[in-house]
Design a protein around this motif. Structure first.
Motif, PDB file in Angstrom:
ATOM      1  N   ASP A  22      61.488   7.506  32.106  1.00  0.00           N
ATOM      2  CA  ASP A  22      61.179   6.904  30.814  1.00  0.00           C
ATOM      3  C   ASP A  22      60.284   7.803  29.959  1.00  0.00           C
ATOM      4  O   ASP A  22      59.690   7.356  28.973  1.00  0.00           O
ATOM      5  CB  ASP A  22      60.520   5.540  30.988  1.00  0.00           C
ATOM      6  N   ALA A  23      60.152   9.072  30.323  1.00  0.00           N
ATOM      7  CA  ALA A  23      59.276   9.986  29.588  1.00  0.00           C
ATOM      8  C   ALA A  23      59.819  10.238  28.185  1.00  0.00           C
ATOM      9  O   ALA A  23      61.019  10.446  27.994  1.00  0.00           O
ATOM     10  CB  ALA A  23      59.134  11.309  30.331  1.00  0.00           C
ATOM     11  N   ALA A  24      58.938  10.180  27.213  1.00  0.00           N
ATOM     12  CA  ALA A  24      59.322  10.468  25.828  1.00  0.00           C
ATOM     13  C   ALA A  24      59.255  11.974  25.592  1.00  0.00           C
ATOM     14  O   ALA A  24      58.425  12.671  26.179  1.00  0.00           O
ATOM     15  CB  ALA A  24      58.379   9.752  24.862  1.00  0.00           C
ATOM     16  N   PRO A  25      60.116  12.494  24.742  1.00  0.00           N
ATOM     17  CA  PRO A  25      60.073  13.929  24.450  1.00  0.00           C
ATOM     18  C   PRO A  25      58.795  14.307  23.709  1.00  0.00           C
ATOM     19  O   PRO A  25      58.199  13.491  23.017  1.00  0.00           O
ATOM     20  CB  PRO A  25      61.308  14.152  23.568  1.00  0.00           C
TER      21      PRO A  25
ATOM     22  N   ARG B  65      57.169  27.509  14.463  1.00  0.00           N
ATOM     23  CA  ARG B  65      58.224  27.346  15.464  1.00  0.00           C
ATOM     24  C   ARG B  65      58.085  25.960  16.065  1.00  0.00           C
ATOM     25  O   ARG B  65      56.993  25.558  16.464  1.00  0.00           O
ATOM     26  CB  ARG B  65      58.087  28.413  16.549  1.00  0.00           C
ATOM     27  N   ILE B  66      59.182  25.224  16.107  1.00  0.00           N
ATOM     28  CA  ILE B  66      59.153  23.856  16.625  1.00  0.00           C
ATOM     29  C   ILE B  66      60.043  23.760  17.846  1.00  0.00           C
ATOM     30  O   ILE B  66      61.224  24.112  17.784  1.00  0.00           O
ATOM     31  CB  ILE B  66      59.615  22.834  15.573  1.00  0.00           C
ATOM     32  N   ALA B  67      59.509  23.302  18.944  1.00  0.00           N
ATOM     33  CA  ALA B  67      60.277  23.119  20.168  1.00  0.00           C
ATOM     34  C   ALA B  67      60.151  21.678  20.624  1.00  0.00           C
ATOM     35  O   ALA B  67      59.059  21.104  20.604  1.00  0.00           O
ATOM     36  CB  ALA B  67      59.778  24.064  21.270  1.00  0.00           C
ATOM     37  N   THR B  68      61.263  21.076  21.028  1.00  0.00           N
ATOM     38  CA  THR B  68      61.256  19.725  21.570  1.00  0.00           C
ATOM     39  C   THR B  68      61.600  19.805  23.053  1.00  0.00           C
ATOM     40  O   THR B  68      62.607  20.400  23.425  1.00  0.00           O
ATOM     41  CB  THR B  68      62.273  18.830  20.847  1.00  0.00           C
ATOM     42  N   THR B  69      60.775  19.233  23.889  1.00  0.00           N
ATOM     43  CA  THR B  69      60.986  19.352  25.327  1.00  0.00           C
ATOM     44  C   THR B  69      60.429  18.133  26.043  1.00  0.00           C
ATOM     45  O   THR B  69      59.746  17.298  25.437  1.00  0.00           O
ATOM     46  CB  THR B  69      60.307  20.632  25.866  1.00  0.00           C
ATOM     47  N   LEU B  70      60.704  18.032  27.304  1.00  0.00           N
ATOM     48  CA  LEU B  70      60.151  16.982  28.155  1.00  0.00           C
ATOM     49  C   LEU B  70      59.070  17.599  29.026  1.00  0.00           C
ATOM     50  O   LEU B  70      59.329  18.535  29.783  1.00  0.00           O
ATOM     51  CB  LEU B  70      61.244  16.352  29.022  1.00  0.00           C
ATOM     52  N   LEU B  71      57.850  17.078  28.943  1.00  0.00           N
ATOM     53  CA  LEU B  71      56.749  17.582  29.751  1.00  0.00           C
ATOM     54  C   LEU B  71      56.556  16.777  31.023  1.00  0.00           C
ATOM     55  O   LEU B  71      55.671  17.080  31.812  1.00  0.00           O
ATOM     56  CB  LEU B  71      55.458  17.573  28.924  1.00  0.00           C
ATOM     57  N   SER B  72      57.381  15.752  31.196  1.00  0.00           N
ATOM     58  CA  SER B  72      57.294  14.908  32.382  1.00  0.00           C
ATOM     59  C   SER B  72      58.688  14.697  32.955  1.00  0.00           C
ATOM     60  O   SER B  72      59.685  14.692  32.226  1.00  0.00           O
ATOM     61  CB  SER B  72      56.660  13.555  32.038  1.00  0.00           C
ATOM     62  N   THR B  73      58.788  14.548  34.258  1.00  0.00           N
ATOM     63  CA  THR B  73      60.077  14.309  34.910  1.00  0.00           C
ATOM     64  C   THR B  73      60.382  12.825  35.062  1.00  0.00           C
ATOM     65  O   THR B  73      61.428  12.460  35.592  1.00  0.00           O
ATOM     66  CB  THR B  73      60.090  14.976  36.299  1.00  0.00           C
TER      67      THR B  73
ATOM     68  N   LEU C 113      55.025  25.713  28.524  1.00  0.00           N
ATOM     69  CA  LEU C 113      55.122  24.255  28.498  1.00  0.00           C
ATOM     70  C   LEU C 113      56.573  23.797  28.441  1.00  0.00           C
ATOM     71  O   LEU C 113      56.921  22.729  28.958  1.00  0.00           O
ATOM     72  CB  LEU C 113      54.349  23.696  27.303  1.00  0.00           C
ATOM     73  N   SER C 114      57.414  24.596  27.787  1.00  0.00           N
ATOM     74  CA  SER C 114      58.814  24.219  27.606  1.00  0.00           C
ATOM     75  C   SER C 114      59.666  24.552  28.811  1.00  0.00           C
ATOM     76  O   SER C 114      60.840  24.190  28.854  1.00  0.00           O
ATOM     77  CB  SER C 114      59.390  24.921  26.371  1.00  0.00           C
ATOM     78  N   GLY C 115      59.119  25.264  29.782  1.00  0.00           N
ATOM     79  CA  GLY C 115      59.912  25.657  30.937  1.00  0.00           C
ATOM     80  C   GLY C 115      60.757  26.872  30.619  1.00  0.00           C
ATOM     81  O   GLY C 115      60.400  27.730  29.823  1.00  0.00           O
ATOM     82  N   VAL C 116      61.912  26.937  31.220  1.00  0.00           N
ATOM     83  CA  VAL C 116      62.800  28.080  30.995  1.00  0.00           C
ATOM     84  C   VAL C 116      63.251  28.135  29.552  1.00  0.00           C
ATOM     85  O   VAL C 116      63.289  29.195  28.923  1.00  0.00           O
ATOM     86  CB  VAL C 116      64.029  28.004  31.929  1.00  0.00           C
ATOM     87  N   ALA C 117      63.622  26.980  28.997  1.00  0.00           N
ATOM     88  CA  ALA C 117      64.070  26.941  27.607  1.00  0.00           C
ATOM     89  C   ALA C 117      63.835  25.545  27.063  1.00  0.00           C
ATOM     90  O   ALA C 117      64.090  24.555  27.751  1.00  0.00           O
ATOM     91  CB  ALA C 117      65.555  27.294  27.492  1.00  0.00           C
ATOM     92  N   PRO C 118      63.332  25.427  25.837  1.00  0.00           N
ATOM     93  CA  PRO C 118      63.130  24.107  25.241  1.00  0.00           C
ATOM     94  C   PRO C 118      64.468  23.435  24.967  1.00  0.00           C
ATOM     95  O   PRO C 118      65.499  24.099  24.839  1.00  0.00           O
ATOM     96  CB  PRO C 118      62.383  24.422  23.943  1.00  0.00           C
ATOM     97  N   THR C 119      64.467  22.109  24.881  1.00  0.00           N
ATOM     98  CA  THR C 119      65.710  21.394  24.598  1.00  0.00           C
ATOM     99  C   THR C 119      66.186  21.630  23.179  1.00  0.00           C
ATOM    100  O   THR C 119      67.361  21.537  22.876  1.00  0.00           O
ATOM    101  CB  THR C 119      65.509  19.879  24.811  1.00  0.00           C
ATOM    102  N   ARG C 120      65.256  21.921  22.267  1.00  0.00           N
ATOM    103  CA  ARG C 120      65.638  22.239  20.886  1.00  0.00           C
ATOM    104  C   ARG C 120      64.538  23.099  20.275  1.00  0.00           C
ATOM    105  O   ARG C 120      63.366  22.803  20.407  1.00  0.00           O
ATOM    106  CB  ARG C 120      65.790  20.974  20.031  1.00  0.00           C
TER     107      ARG C 120
END
Length: 255
Positions: free
Chosen positions: A169-172, A158-166, A132-139
């Motif tokens: 205005d997508a929220a993380p 484990r907590i990962a913050t990422t964008l699931l939409s391109t 879901l996070s892709g190559v690497a999560p943003t945090r």
């Protein structure tokens, strides 16, 4: 306990203290209460060792409340006391800077969606997070409730913050991956109470016995609901199944 009460008085003058080790001192609930009344003054404290004492649930609750007021503490040893597992976990969590960040996250103005992934060990939770996070999560933050780091396993949360939409205005999205080993379930019970507005994903394996996996899914559904004190709480839950490739290989092998 009398010695700790005297020490507590002296501690108010040690505002630059970083490490406090008072293990094996026969400290009970009275001593823990006395200590909790002065901990707020130790703003630079990073380590507290109260292991091998006789602190029970009452004293543990006082310490847990006091520790939330210390901005820098991130190591606390509580082993070999008389606290129940749930109270000891609360002490550990309240002294953990990452847990406090989880609490602060609830108050952030930036809108976020939250995805909580639960299930027994080795069901593919971490692999789903990575996908879901892709190559690497943003945090990514690892919240460990102990020092046990099994290779390839999630220790704690484990907590990962990422964008699931391109979309612009997508929220993380914050993804919480809950370790599947049973020793972490006490801390999961506390943290999941923060997650009532989340979407939950329960992981199960297709290559295991169907009745066993059904019981596992039912367990986690009850676990999620039990973490809310609101009887009207109806969680949003999706069930994801992993190891489909293993199931296919097994069918091919069996003919």
């Amino acid at each position: 306990d009398g010695g700790v009460q005297a020490l507590s008085t002296a501690l108010t003058n040690l505002s630059q203290l970083c490490v406090l080790k008072i293990a094996e001192n026969s400290i009970g609930n009275l001593g823990a209460f006395a200590l909790s009344q002065v901990l707020h003054a130790l703003v630079t404290l990073t380590t507290l060792d109260i292991s091998s004492n006789t602190i029970g649930d009452e004293g543990g609750r006082h310490l847990a409340e006091a520790l939330t007021k210390l901005p820098n503490i991130d190591v606390i040893s509580t082993s070999d006391n008389l606290m129940s597992p749930s109270v000891e976990a609360r002490v550990q969590l309240s002294s953990n800077t990452i847990y406090r960040k989880l609490l602060e996250e609830q108050l952030e103005v930036v809108p976020k969606s939250r995805l909580c992934i639960v299930g027994y060990q080795c069901t593919g939770k971490s692999s789903l997070v990575d996908t879901l996070s892709g190559v690497a999560p943003t945090r990514t933050t690892q919240f460990e409730v102990d020092e046990d780091k099994r290779e390839g396993k999630t220790a704690g949360i484990r907590i990962a913050t990422t964008l699931l939409s391109t979309a612009e205005d997508a929220a993380p999205t914050v993804i919480w991956d809950f370790g599947g080993h049973v020793e972490y379930y006490v801390s999961h019970d506390l943290v999941l109470r923060l997650c009532r507005e989340s979407v939950f994903v329960v992981m199960a394996r297709l290559d295991k016995d169907r009745r066993e996996q059904t019981k596992n899914i039912e367990f986690w559904l009850r676990f999620i609901v039990s973490c809310s004190r609101n009887r009207k709480f109806v969680p949003s839950v999706a069930i994801a199944c992993s190891f489909r490739d293993s199931l296919t290989k097994k069918r091919d092998r069996d003919g």
